[in-house]
Write a protein that holds these residues in place. Structure first.
Motif, PDB file in Angstrom:
ATOM      1  N   ILE A 211     -25.961   6.611  21.259  1.00 46.85           N
ATOM      2  CA  ILE A 211     -25.909   6.512  22.721  1.00 46.85           C
ATOM      3  C   ILE A 211     -24.522   6.928  23.183  1.00 46.85           C
ATOM      4  O   ILE A 211     -23.511   6.540  22.581  1.00 46.85           O
ATOM      5  N   THR A 212     -24.492   7.677  24.266  1.00 52.94           N
ATOM      6  CA  THR A 212     -23.220   8.116  24.831  1.00 52.94           C
ATOM      7  C   THR A 212     -23.141   7.751  26.309  1.00 52.94           C
ATOM      8  O   THR A 212     -24.147   7.419  26.939  1.00 52.94           O
ATOM      9  N   LEU A 213     -21.933   7.833  26.828  1.00 53.17           N
ATOM     10  CA  LEU A 213     -21.685   7.595  28.247  1.00 53.17           C
ATOM     11  C   LEU A 213     -20.331   8.176  28.607  1.00 53.17           C
ATOM     12  O   LEU A 213     -19.507   8.457  27.735  1.00 53.17           O
TER      13      LEU A 213
ATOM     14  N   VAL B  35     -13.668   9.356  30.127  1.00 50.12           N
ATOM     15  CA  VAL B  35     -13.599   9.091  28.702  1.00 50.12           C
ATOM     16  C   VAL B  35     -15.039   9.134  28.194  1.00 50.12           C
ATOM     17  O   VAL B  35     -15.936   8.552  28.802  1.00 50.12           O
ATOM     18  N   ILE B  36     -15.275   9.840  27.099  1.00 47.84           N
ATOM     19  CA  ILE B  36     -16.589   9.913  26.483  1.00 47.84           C
ATOM     20  C   ILE B  36     -16.631   8.892  25.360  1.00 47.84           C
ATOM     21  O   ILE B  36     -15.781   8.902  24.471  1.00 47.84           O
TER      22      ILE B  36
ATOM     23  N   GLY C  28     -13.824  11.366  23.042  1.00 46.51           N
ATOM     24  CA  GLY C  28     -13.395  12.555  23.769  1.00 46.51           C
ATOM     25  C   GLY C  28     -13.158  12.254  25.225  1.00 46.51           C
ATOM     26  O   GLY C  28     -13.158  11.089  25.647  1.00 46.51           O
ATOM     27  N   SER C  29     -12.949  13.319  25.985  1.00 48.73           N
ATOM     28  CA  SER C  29     -12.749  13.159  27.428  1.00 48.73           C
ATOM     29  C   SER C  29     -13.272  14.399  28.148  1.00 48.73           C
ATOM     30  O   SER C  29     -13.467  15.449  27.539  1.00 48.73           O
ATOM     31  N   ARG C  30     -13.504  14.241  29.428  1.00 50.62           N
ATOM     32  CA  ARG C  30     -13.909  15.345  30.294  1.00 50.62           C
ATOM     33  C   ARG C  30     -12.885  15.427  31.417  1.00 50.62           C
ATOM     34  O   ARG C  30     -12.821  14.540  32.268  1.00 50.62           O
ATOM     35  N   LYS C  31     -12.102  16.462  31.399  1.00 50.99           N
ATOM     36  CA  LYS C  31     -11.026  16.632  32.378  1.00 50.99           C
ATOM     37  C   LYS C  31     -11.613  16.867  33.773  1.00 50.99           C
ATOM     38  O   LYS C  31     -12.523  17.670  33.950  1.00 50.99           O
ATOM     39  N   GLY C  32     -11.104  16.124  34.751  1.00 50.66           N
ATOM     40  CA  GLY C  32     -11.518  16.294  36.146  1.00 50.66           C
ATOM     41  C   GLY C  32     -12.983  16.007  36.409  1.00 50.66           C
ATOM     42  O   GLY C  32     -13.558  16.529  37.363  1.00 50.66           O
TER      43      GLY C  32
END
Length: 148
Positions: free
Chosen positions: A105-107, A143-144, A129-133
């Motif tokens: 599961i992810t979020l 933040v993933i 990980g991360s998703r910028k912007g």
């Protein structure tokens, strides 16, 4: 207090109450129609609500895609935050995931939302990980997190 909280599958009858929690929780809330579509038409969606005394005080949703889950949102009415409602909702999602053979599961969560990150970590999610912007309201990074 948690003994008085009922966790149940979200139905279209819950949406008006869910919208109250949604508007109190997010700068850019989902529309009523978006929730109606999720509940009535999205075969991949699994949504739960938390209720007490006939009042909806929180909700949580997840999409099932093959053997993965993606948590779309979890929100708790401000008057009930910090009382364990978020954990109960997350447990409902994790139980549904287990019942349906979901293996991971992810979020995404705001980098600044340390309280939510702590909740997810408590249930075995780790930052991967991360998703910028990612967030359109202020350009904040996401933040993933994953639970495998």
């Amino acid at each position: 207090m948690l003994d008085n909280i009922n966790i149940m599958r979200m139905t279209s009858e819950h949406i008006n109450d869910v919208m109250i929690v949604e508007h109190l929780s997010f700068k850019i809330p989902w529309s009523k129609n978006a929730f109606a579509e999720e509940v009535a038409k999205n075969k991949f969606a699994r949504y739960f609500v938390a209720g007490i005394g006939g009042k909806i005080i929180g909700y949580a949703g997840m999409w099932k895609i093959f053997d993965e889950g993606h948590i779309t949102n979890i929100a708790v009415h401000p008057e009930f935050r910090g009382s364990g409602v978020g954990g109960l909702l997350l447990e409902a999602l994790l139980s549904a995931a287990d019942d349906e053979g979901i293996l991971s599961i992810t979020l995404e969560v705001r980098r600044s939302n340390i309280i939510a990150q702590r909740l997810y970590s408590k249930y075995g999610f780790i930052i991967e990980g991360s998703r910028k912007g990612y967030y359109s309201d202020n350009g904040e990074d996401a933040v993933i997190m994953w639970k495998r």
